[in-house]
Write an enzyme that holds these catalytic residues in place. Sequence first.
Site, PDB file in Angstrom:
ATOM      1  CD  GLU A 115      -3.110  -1.336   1.923  1.00 27.98           C
ATOM      2  OE1 GLU A 115      -3.283  -0.436   2.758  1.00 27.98           O
ATOM      3  OE2 GLU A 115      -3.834  -2.356   1.872  1.00 27.98           O
TER       4      GLU A 115
HETATM    5  C1  HEM Z   1      -9.338  -1.168   4.541  1.00 27.28           C
HETATM    6  C2  HEM Z   1      -8.790   3.448   5.877  1.00 27.28           C
HETATM    7  C3  HEM Z   1      -4.991   3.713   2.916  1.00 27.28           C
HETATM    8  C4  HEM Z   1      -6.613  -0.220   0.660  1.00 27.28           C
HETATM    9  C5  HEM Z   1      -9.539   0.048   5.138  1.00 27.28           C
HETATM   10  C6  HEM Z   1     -10.515   0.316   6.157  1.00 27.28           C
HETATM   11  C7  HEM Z   1     -10.388   1.621   6.518  1.00 27.28           C
HETATM   12  C8  HEM Z   1      -9.310   2.181   5.739  1.00 27.28           C
HETATM   13  C9  HEM Z   1     -11.201   2.377   7.562  1.00 27.28           C
HETATM   14  C10 HEM Z   1     -11.486  -0.685   6.753  1.00 27.28           C
HETATM   15  C11 HEM Z   1     -12.849  -0.500   6.202  1.00 27.28           C
HETATM   16  C12 HEM Z   1     -13.728  -1.659   6.530  1.00 27.28           C
HETATM   17  O1  HEM Z   1     -13.236  -2.698   7.001  1.00 27.28           O
HETATM   18  O2  HEM Z   1     -14.936  -1.580   6.307  1.00 27.28           O
HETATM   19  C13 HEM Z   1      -7.590   3.837   5.306  1.00 27.28           C
HETATM   20  C14 HEM Z   1      -6.816   5.007   5.709  1.00 27.28           C
HETATM   21  C15 HEM Z   1      -5.732   5.055   4.906  1.00 27.28           C
HETATM   22  C16 HEM Z   1      -5.852   3.955   3.966  1.00 27.28           C
HETATM   23  C17 HEM Z   1      -7.187   5.934   6.849  1.00 27.28           C
HETATM   24  C18 HEM Z   1      -4.567   6.004   4.960  1.00 27.28           C
HETATM   25  C19 HEM Z   1      -3.815   6.082   6.104  1.00 27.28           C
HETATM   26  C20 HEM Z   1      -5.198   2.757   1.951  1.00 27.28           C
HETATM   27  C21 HEM Z   1      -4.452   2.646   0.725  1.00 27.28           C
HETATM   28  C22 HEM Z   1      -4.924   1.550   0.076  1.00 27.28           C
HETATM   29  C23 HEM Z   1      -5.943   0.942   0.927  1.00 27.28           C
HETATM   30  C24 HEM Z   1      -3.398   3.617   0.262  1.00 27.28           C
HETATM   31  C25 HEM Z   1      -4.553   1.013  -1.285  1.00 27.28           C
HETATM   32  C26 HEM Z   1      -3.281   0.962  -1.721  1.00 27.28           C
HETATM   33  C27 HEM Z   1      -7.367  -0.880   1.593  1.00 27.28           C
HETATM   34  C28 HEM Z   1      -7.728  -2.298   1.515  1.00 27.28           C
HETATM   35  C29 HEM Z   1      -8.476  -2.580   2.654  1.00 27.28           C
HETATM   36  C30 HEM Z   1      -8.591  -1.319   3.401  1.00 27.28           C
HETATM   37  C31 HEM Z   1      -7.370  -3.280   0.411  1.00 27.28           C
HETATM   38  C32 HEM Z   1      -9.025  -3.934   3.053  1.00 27.28           C
HETATM   39  C33 HEM Z   1      -7.867  -4.763   3.557  1.00 27.28           C
HETATM   40  C34 HEM Z   1      -8.282  -6.035   4.254  1.00 27.28           C
HETATM   41  O3  HEM Z   1      -9.426  -6.204   4.643  1.00 27.28           O
HETATM   42  O4  HEM Z   1      -7.389  -6.891   4.455  1.00 27.28           O
HETATM   43  N1  HEM Z   1      -8.828   1.194   4.891  1.00 27.28           N
HETATM   44  N2  HEM Z   1      -6.967   3.225   4.264  1.00 27.28           N
HETATM   45  N3  HEM Z   1      -6.098   1.733   2.038  1.00 27.28           N
HETATM   46  N4  HEM Z   1      -7.899  -0.336   2.731  1.00 27.28           N
HETATM   47 FE1  HEM Z   1      -7.483   1.474   3.442  1.00 27.28          FE
END
Ligand code: HEM
Length: 346
Positions: free
Chosen positions: A137
Amino acid sequence: MFRKFLTMFSLMLLITSVAGADDDGLMKRAQGMFKPIPLTPPAIEGEPATPEKVRLGHMLYFEPRLSKSQLISCQTCHNVGLGGADLQQVATGHGWQRGPRNSPTTFNAVFNVAQFWDGRAKDLAEQAKGPVQASVEMNNNPEQVIVTLKSLPAYVDAFKKAFPAEKDAVTFDNVARAIEVFEATLITPNAPFDRFLKGDAGALNAGEKEGLAAFMNKGCAGCHNGMNVGGLGYFPFGVVEKPEADVLPPGDLGRYKVTNTAADKYVFRSPSLRNVAITQPYFHSGTVWPLRDAVSIMGSAQLGMVLSEDEVGSITAFLQTLTGEQPQIVHPVLPPSTSRTPKPVL
Ligand code: HEM
Ligand code: HEM
């Protein structure tokens, strides 16, 4: 003639009152299972949302310098103009690497029981530390993030204002805390379904009401209920029938990796269905695009039934009523880099 008119009139009255009674029953049942999204952001226990903290979190959400490449921010994968998601099958991060899972929306995430598809982070603050460090990421580390933020005087000032009681306010913990309070503002109230839940019977049309009834009668609401129409519990994907391997890739064991319990193999958090119509593609694998197809797969995989075209159509129409008012977020102006700011590394 007059008698004929009277008979017709009473017949019409009867039909409307029966429809009204049905609406009443449907609304009462729905009110027992779901709750409207509140109009204002929820308070986070132990983390008061001061305007300074929200403002800092807002900046950090859009801050690409949290990533090693200085190209990727939370906004890249959770685009506030795209329902809090990214349109990609799976998250695409540092060096165009593709992660293993689809990016869920950040909208209304504050109402989920825990974060990530497998619930491995207990809250938004714990969650926010993950992506910054994940190699696929943002590929950064906490020390580098702090060096970067401390090189930008406007941030040092913003952290001081957001955490006035702390001597050294620019910490990785505080990055996560500020992002958490900002994310709690990303809620989508006033969807047609919310208006229905609040008593406006006309907020859903007949087809959408049919879909809502089917959603409750067939059993979807057993796993997708509450304020977020999901996001509250963990269930095996493929309770009755395992979906195809591209939809449920055998290598992703889901919650098993969190609990190490055999019964948790292929168990995932049931996602919130809020705004689901605008957050394609679907499932943790992100392999299903039309919402209709996701609905059919749920019918066979989770309920062991083949839903008819009409049922799929009306349930899909109901799911479209879950799209709420999108938060109007202005892109913040971020402080310019200084000679002390580390250079981007691609
Ligand atoms: C999951 C916030 C950066 C991809 C999540 C979730 C949140 C979140 C709140 C959980 C949502 C849920 O479970 O319903 C953030 C914040 C970021 C960030 C605050 C910056 C600090 C990123 C970036 C990417 C990304 C840059 C892509 C390159 C994902 C993925 C998940 C996820 C793939 C699911 C992962 C899993 O369940 O294993 N993010 N995110 N996020 N986010 Fe982010
Ligand atoms: C995922 C709808 C029944 C548990 C989904 C998604 C939709 C949906 C649209 C994809 C959401 C997204 O990717 O953002 C429905 C409908 C149902 C139904 C219309 C009734 C026909 C159920 C039932 C359960 C359940 C009964 C629990 C036994 C889940 C889980 C996922 C999911 C765990 C995540 C699957 C994954 O990607 O790992 N549902 N659902 N659903 N639903 Fe359902």
